[in-house]
Scaffold this motif. Structure first.
Motif, mmCIF file in Angstrom:
data_model
loop_
_atom_site.group_PDB
_atom_site.id
_atom_site.type_symbol
_atom_site.label_atom_id
_atom_site.label_comp_id
_atom_site.label_asym_id
_atom_site.label_seq_id
_atom_site.Cartn_x
_atom_site.Cartn_y
_atom_site.Cartn_z
ATOM 1 N N VAL A 200 0.856 -1.184 0.000
ATOM 2 C CA VAL A 200 0.000 0.000 0.000
ATOM 3 C C VAL A 200 0.887 1.226 0.000
ATOM 4 C CG1 VAL A 200 -1.744 1.296 1.265
ATOM 5 C CG2 VAL A 200 -1.804 -1.181 1.293
ATOM 6 N N GLU A 201 0.546 2.184 -0.823
ATOM 7 C CA GLU A 201 1.319 3.406 -0.850
ATOM 8 C C GLU A 201 0.381 4.600 -0.985
ATOM 9 O OE1 GLU A 201 2.287 2.940 -5.604
ATOM 10 O OE2 GLU A 201 3.911 3.074 -4.160
ATOM 11 N N ALA A 202 0.798 5.689 -0.456
ATOM 12 C CA ALA A 202 0.031 6.931 -0.574
ATOM 13 C C ALA A 202 0.985 7.995 -1.080
ATOM 14 C CB ALA A 202 -0.558 7.323 0.768
ATOM 15 N N ILE A 203 0.892 8.324 -2.358
ATOM 16 C CA ILE A 203 1.813 9.256 -2.999
ATOM 17 C C ILE A 203 1.021 10.304 -3.764
ATOM 18 C CG2 ILE A 203 3.836 9.450 -4.506
ATOM 19 C CD1 ILE A 203 4.033 6.379 -4.329
ATOM 20 N N SER A 204 1.294 11.544 -3.501
ATOM 21 C CA SER A 204 0.676 12.637 -4.259
ATOM 22 C C SER A 204 -0.839 12.489 -4.326
ATOM 23 C CB SER A 204 1.255 12.686 -5.680
ATOM 24 O OG SER A 204 2.648 12.837 -5.629
ATOM 25 N N GLY A 205 -1.435 12.096 -3.211
ATOM 26 C CA GLY A 205 -2.885 11.993 -3.173
ATOM 27 C C GLY A 205 -3.452 10.740 -3.798
ATOM 28 N N ILE A 206 -2.598 9.752 -4.156
ATOM 29 C CA ILE A 206 -3.061 8.504 -4.763
ATOM 30 C C ILE A 206 -2.696 7.336 -3.856
ATOM 31 C CG2 ILE A 206 -2.836 6.926 -6.716
ATOM 32 C CD1 ILE A 206 -2.118 9.332 -8.431
ATOM 33 N N THR A 207 -3.656 6.483 -3.588
ATOM 34 C CA THR A 207 -3.409 5.276 -2.816
ATOM 35 C C THR A 207 -3.506 4.069 -3.736
ATOM 36 O OG1 THR A 207 -4.184 6.159 -0.707
ATOM 37 C CG2 THR A 207 -4.285 3.775 -0.983
ATOM 38 N N SER A 208 -2.527 3.180 -3.657
ATOM 39 C CA SER A 208 -2.499 1.983 -4.488
ATOM 40 C C SER A 208 -2.274 0.758 -3.615
ATOM 41 C CB SER A 208 -1.379 2.069 -5.527
ATOM 42 O OG SER A 208 -1.540 3.194 -6.361
ATOM 43 N N ILE A 209 -3.007 -0.290 -3.918
ATOM 44 C CA ILE A 209 -2.859 -1.564 -3.224
ATOM 45 C C ILE A 209 -2.678 -2.627 -4.295
ATOM 46 C CG2 ILE A 209 -3.901 -3.191 -1.608
ATOM 47 C CD1 ILE A 209 -5.699 -0.954 -0.633
ATOM 48 N N ALA A 210 -1.785 -3.563 -4.089
ATOM 49 C CA ALA A 210 -1.540 -4.575 -5.115
ATOM 50 C C ALA A 210 -1.304 -5.942 -4.503
ATOM 51 C CB ALA A 210 -0.344 -4.181 -5.983
ATOM 52 N N CYS A 211 -1.571 -6.943 -5.292
ATOM 53 C CA CYS A 211 -1.467 -8.322 -4.832
ATOM 54 C C CYS A 211 -0.951 -9.202 -5.967
ATOM 55 C CB CYS A 211 -2.848 -8.807 -4.394
ATOM 56 S SG CYS A 211 -2.929 -10.535 -3.915
ATOM 57 N N PRO A 212 0.013 -10.070 -5.714
ATOM 58 C CA PRO A 212 0.495 -10.953 -6.777
ATOM 59 C C PRO A 212 -0.489 -12.070 -7.083
ATOM 60 C CG PRO A 212 1.574 -11.512 -4.729
ATOM 61 C CD PRO A 212 0.736 -10.299 -4.442
ATOM 62 N N VAL A 213 -0.430 -12.554 -8.301
ATOM 63 C CA VAL A 213 -1.187 -13.728 -8.727
ATOM 64 C C VAL A 213 -0.162 -14.797 -9.096
ATOM 65 C CG1 VAL A 213 -2.727 -14.672 -10.483
ATOM 66 C CG2 VAL A 213 -3.141 -12.380 -9.559
ATOM 67 N N ARG A 214 -0.326 -15.985 -8.537
ATOM 68 C CA ARG A 214 0.641 -17.062 -8.732
ATOM 69 C C ARG A 214 0.034 -18.173 -9.585
ATOM 70 N NH1 ARG A 214 4.615 -16.199 -4.706
ATOM 71 N NH2 ARG A 214 3.892 -14.749 -3.097
ATOM 72 N N ASP A 215 0.876 -18.810 -10.373
ATOM 73 C CA ASP A 215 0.408 -19.927 -11.189
ATOM 74 C C ASP A 215 0.457 -21.218 -10.383
ATOM 75 O OD1 ASP A 215 3.063 -20.735 -11.126
ATOM 76 O OD2 ASP A 215 3.457 -20.274 -13.234
ATOM 77 N N ALA A 216 0.249 -22.335 -11.054
ATOM 78 C CA ALA A 216 0.172 -23.622 -10.361
ATOM 79 C C ALA A 216 1.468 -23.988 -9.645
ATOM 80 C CB ALA A 216 -0.201 -24.728 -11.349
ATOM 81 N N THR A 217 2.593 -23.431 -10.088
ATOM 82 C CA THR A 217 3.880 -23.729 -9.466
ATOM 83 C C THR A 217 4.205 -22.782 -8.320
ATOM 84 O OG1 THR A 217 5.188 -22.277 -10.913
ATOM 85 C CG2 THR A 217 4.713 -24.503 -11.712
ATOM 86 N N GLY A 218 3.357 -21.773 -8.097
ATOM 87 C CA GLY A 218 3.627 -20.779 -7.072
ATOM 88 C C GLY A 218 4.387 -19.574 -7.572
ATOM 89 N N ARG A 219 4.706 -19.549 -8.862
ATOM 90 C CA ARG A 219 5.456 -18.426 -9.441
ATOM 91 C C ARG A 219 4.526 -17.241 -9.685
ATOM 92 N NH1 ARG A 219 6.725 -16.924 -14.840
ATOM 93 N NH2 ARG A 219 5.406 -18.652 -15.548
ATOM 94 N N ILE A 220 4.991 -16.041 -9.349
ATOM 95 C CA ILE A 220 4.205 -14.834 -9.590
ATOM 96 C C ILE A 220 4.205 -14.532 -11.089
ATOM 97 C CG2 ILE A 220 4.048 -12.347 -9.197
ATOM 98 C CD1 ILE A 220 5.265 -12.809 -6.436
ATOM 99 N N VAL A 221 3.007 -14.473 -11.682
ATOM 100 C CA VAL A 221 2.899 -14.240 -13.124
ATOM 101 C C VAL A 221 2.181 -12.936 -13.451
ATOM 102 C CG1 VAL A 221 3.004 -16.671 -13.744
ATOM 103 C CG2 VAL A 221 0.783 -15.636 -13.197
ATOM 104 N N LEU A 222 1.537 -12.335 -12.463
ATOM 105 C CA LEU A 222 0.741 -11.134 -12.699
ATOM 106 C C LEU A 222 0.513 -10.463 -11.358
ATOM 107 C CD1 LEU A 222 -0.804 -10.100 -15.380
ATOM 108 C CD2 LEU A 222 -2.874 -10.883 -14.216
ATOM 109 N N ALA A 223 0.126 -9.211 -11.396
ATOM 110 C CA ALA A 223 -0.291 -8.525 -10.173
ATOM 111 C C ALA A 223 -1.613 -7.826 -10.446
ATOM 112 C CB ALA A 223 0.755 -7.516 -9.718
ATOM 113 N N LEU A 224 -2.500 -7.890 -9.477
ATOM 114 C CA LEU A 224 -3.747 -7.142 -9.527
ATOM 115 C C LEU A 224 -3.653 -5.983 -8.561
ATOM 116 C CD1 LEU A 224 -6.445 -10.000 -9.454
ATOM 117 C CD2 LEU A 224 -5.395 -8.911 -11.444
ATOM 118 N N GLY A 225 -4.276 -4.865 -8.899
ATOM 119 C CA GLY A 225 -4.172 -3.710 -8.024
ATOM 120 C C GLY A 225 -5.436 -2.876 -8.009
ATOM 121 N N LEU A 226 -5.561 -2.085 -6.952
ATOM 122 C CA LEU A 226 -6.606 -1.071 -6.835
ATOM 123 C C LEU A 226 -5.912 0.263 -6.651
ATOM 124 C CD1 LEU A 226 -9.055 -2.852 -4.353
ATOM 125 C CD2 LEU A 226 -9.473 -2.404 -6.784
#
Length: 242
Positions: A178-204
């Motif tokens: 989570v970060e709050a920079i210049s009036g913007i807050t962002s939250i992100a979470c990794p998405v892992r494949d079947a092997t547990g490897r991070i392949v993507l991130a989703l964010g708000l």
């Protein structure tokens, strides 16, 4: 309709049951029969058929998965369209939270925004699809680095932006930057494949005005739920996050 044709689907289901057992761990014929309820002669016949195609390998101690599944796994991974799978989850996230939902993937030292679903607040964050940013400079990029903390640090060893929520589930860091920079807050979470490897991130992301700190846990929970559902859609065992 022939008897052979009618019995085919049942045989296929039984063969898949055997593969499901071996996905967990190698097994003896006796344990396969006990776990699946398949009688010994049928189980033996199915294992021989699976072995002939490379899906199962018999050893002196029992049965295990065969090399054909390695090829299948690599082909499946290559054919997965992550953005197409992510789109409904992004739309659902923006509807539930009111924030812009976005997806990003790693490209070297950069994170590229590959998809977004606009939020419902009057004050919007408009990161363009296709835009790239240094991995360490955004929550989305840092979520992609959760398994590589050394890369997430600045040259002086500090991790940028100190407001961080982190949950550890199933022994792996799962959420959330989570970060709050210049009036913007962002939250992100990794998405892992079947092997547990991070392949993507989703964010708000959205205006900090709409995301006081008291809302962060709720936003994080919605994001984690979406990531878990997307992981299930690309073949990850749901128990891995529990």
């Amino acid at each position: 309709m022939s008897k052979r044709y009618k019995s085919g689907p049942t045989s296929i289901r039984k063969a898949l049951d055997i593969i499901d057992i071996l996905l967990v761990e190698p097994a003896t014929m006796a344990s396969i029969c006990r776990s699946t309820g398949i009688c010994a002669p049928t189980a033996h016949r199915l294992v021989l058929a699976l072995e002939s195609r490379g899906y199962v390998r018999r050893t002196s101690t029992g049965c295990r998965l065969g090399p054909r599944l390695l090829l299948m796994g690599s082909r499946v991974a290559a054919q997965i369209d992550l953005l197409a799978i992510a789109r409904p989850f992004l739309a659902d996230l923006s509807t539930k939270t009111g924030f812009c939902a976005c997806a990003g993937r790693r490209e070297g030292d950069l994170v590229r925004h590959i998809g977004r679903s606009p939020g419902q607040h009057r004050l919007q964050v408009t990161t363009m699809v296709g835009a790239t940013f240094p991995l360490r400079s955004t929550a989305l990029g840092r979520a992609l680095l959760l398994d590589a903390p050394g890369e997430a640090s600045e040259p002086d060893g500090k991790i940028p932006h100190e407001d961080v929520i982190e949950q550890v589930i199933g022994g792996q860091k799962s959420v959330i930057q989570v970060e709050a920079i210049s009036g913007i807050t962002s939250i992100a979470c990794p998405v892992r494949d079947a092997t547990g490897r991070i392949v993507l991130a989703l964010g708000l992301e959205g205006a900090t005005y709409h995301a006081p700190q008291v809302r962060w846990p709720g936003l994080a929970a919605a994001l984690l739920e979406a990531a878990c559902r997307m992981e299930a859609a690309i073949g990850r065992d749901g128990t891995a996050r529990r």
